[in-house]
Design an enzyme around this catalytic site. Structure first.
Site, PDB file in Angstrom:
ATOM      1  N   GLU A   1       0.829  -1.205   0.000  1.00 42.08           N
ATOM      2  CA  GLU A   1       0.000   0.000   0.000  1.00 42.08           C
ATOM      3  C   GLU A   1       0.862   1.253   0.000  1.00 42.08           C
ATOM      4  O   GLU A   1       1.875   1.322   0.675  1.00 42.08           O
ATOM      5  CB  GLU A   1      -0.916   0.015   1.232  1.00 42.08           C
ATOM      6  CG  GLU A   1      -1.907  -1.127   1.282  1.00 42.08           C
ATOM      7  CD  GLU A   1      -2.998  -1.019   0.215  1.00 42.08           C
ATOM      8  OE1 GLU A   1      -3.110   0.050  -0.412  1.00 42.08           O
ATOM      9  OE2 GLU A   1      -3.718  -2.012   0.016  1.00 42.08           O
TER      10      GLU A   1
ATOM     11  N   ARG B   1     -17.625  -0.438   6.320  1.00 38.83           N
ATOM     12  CA  ARG B   1     -18.789  -0.992   5.617  1.00 38.83           C
ATOM     13  C   ARG B   1     -19.402  -2.158   6.399  1.00 38.83           C
ATOM     14  O   ARG B   1     -20.584  -2.445   6.299  1.00 38.83           O
ATOM     15  CB  ARG B   1     -18.359  -1.451   4.210  1.00 38.83           C
ATOM     16  CG  ARG B   1     -19.485  -1.799   3.277  1.00 38.83           C
ATOM     17  CD  ARG B   1     -19.001  -1.948   1.838  1.00 38.83           C
ATOM     18  NE  ARG B   1     -17.863  -2.834   1.684  1.00 38.83           N
ATOM     19  CZ  ARG B   1     -17.909  -4.161   1.735  1.00 38.83           C
ATOM     20  NH1 ARG B   1     -19.059  -4.769   1.925  1.00 38.83           N
ATOM     21  NH2 ARG B   1     -16.825  -4.889   1.575  1.00 38.83           N
TER      22      ARG B   1
ATOM     23  N   HIS C   1      -1.365  -5.679   1.551  1.00 34.14           N
ATOM     24  CA  HIS C   1      -2.573  -6.499   1.435  1.00 34.14           C
ATOM     25  C   HIS C   1      -2.259  -7.746   0.603  1.00 34.14           C
ATOM     26  O   HIS C   1      -1.471  -7.673  -0.353  1.00 34.14           O
ATOM     27  CB  HIS C   1      -3.703  -5.713   0.754  1.00 34.14           C
ATOM     28  CG  HIS C   1      -4.645  -5.049   1.711  1.00 34.14           C
ATOM     29  ND1 HIS C   1      -4.838  -3.688   1.735  1.00 34.14           N
ATOM     30  CD2 HIS C   1      -5.465  -5.565   2.670  1.00 34.14           C
ATOM     31  CE1 HIS C   1      -5.742  -3.395   2.674  1.00 34.14           C
ATOM     32  NE2 HIS C   1      -6.131  -4.514   3.258  1.00 34.14           N
TER      33      HIS C   1
HETATM   34  N1  PCA Z   1      -8.355  -7.044   6.142  1.00 38.72           N
HETATM   35  C1  PCA Z   1      -9.259  -5.978   6.537  1.00 38.72           C
HETATM   36  C2  PCA Z   1      -9.120  -5.868   8.034  1.00 38.72           C
HETATM   37  C3  PCA Z   1      -8.386  -7.079   8.479  1.00 38.72           C
HETATM   38  C4  PCA Z   1      -7.874  -7.695   7.241  1.00 38.72           C
HETATM   39  O1  PCA Z   1      -7.112  -8.680   7.196  1.00 38.72           O
HETATM   40  C5  PCA Z   1      -9.046  -4.681   5.772  1.00 38.72           C
HETATM   41  O2  PCA Z   1      -8.578  -4.724   4.613  1.00 38.72           O
HETATM   42  O3  PCA Z   1      -9.333  -3.603   6.289  1.00 38.72           O
END
Ligand code: PCA
Length: 212
Positions: free
Chosen positions: A80, A90, A165
């Protein structure tokens, strides 16, 4: 020997697993070139997530922090670029909190950039054949919340931090309507990312933008 604290979120949103936690558990204690990874579990809970990571930073005294979370709908590992000072959930978090348009830190700056070399990470993974792409939004749920909160905490330190992510695991995507990535590939990718962080004190000029 550099120390990298890598955190993974617990499951949320009705899931029984979170690939982030599964991956970081496998990376705990893994030795890199001039480095070692220590792993820590994080709750999917507003404010508590930040507190848990701050406690882990105080305990482990790492040189770098990589926080990791699941992103359904993504087909690649995505470092990110930016965290924004905005909670707009959400769905409820694991403690039932569902803020709408609330700041994470009252009077904090609107955003923080990752202090990890996100382009160098992206190139390192791509060169090893692992799908990877810079992401320009971490959403407005607990991942962005943690990213922003840890960045704020570390703002006057020499400790670099960023959020990555990762896609769902295949067993979370059996209906075939969501992209997924095997745990082996995710673990390999995060290990390469950790090594790239150690190896690149400065980021590299690689195109990582997007066109809307
Ligand atoms: N993904 C969520 C919160 C915890 C996770 O593993 C997110 O993208 O905010």
């Amino acid at each position: 020997m550099k120390k990298i604290l890598m955190t993974g979120f617990e499951p949320f949103g009705g899931e029984s697993i979170n690939p982030a936690l599964e991956a970081v558990k496998l990376l705990d204690g893994v030795v890199l070139n001039n480095g070692i990874i220590v792993a820590h579990q994080v709750p999917v809970t507003r404010f508590k997530a930040i507190e848990v990571v701050i406690e882990a930073i105080k305990y482990h005294q790492p040189d770098y922090v990589i926080t990791v979370g699941q992103a359904s709908g993504r087909a690649a590992i995505t470092p990110e670029r930016i965290a924004i000072n905005m909670d707009d959930f959400r769905i409820a978090d694991n403690d039932g909190n569902q803020p709408i348009d609330q700041p994470i830190i009252m009077n904090g700056p609107n955003a923080y950039f990752s202090t990890l070399p996100i382009k160098a990470i992206t190139q390192a993974l791509q060169q090893q054949g692992i799908p990877c792409q810079v992401s320009n939004t971490a959403g407005t749920f607990v991942c962005n919340h943690l990213f922003y909160g840890v960045q704020h905490y570390l703002r006057y330190t020499q400790i670099s931090h960023g959020f990555i992510h990762i896609p769902l695991l295949p067993q979370q995507a059996t209906f075939g309507d969501q992209p997924s990535m095997s745990l082996d590939l995710i673990v390999a990718g995060l290990k390469i990312a950790a090594q790239a962080v150690i190896d690149n004190a400065f980021d590299i000029p690689l195109s990582g933008g997007s066109i809307c």
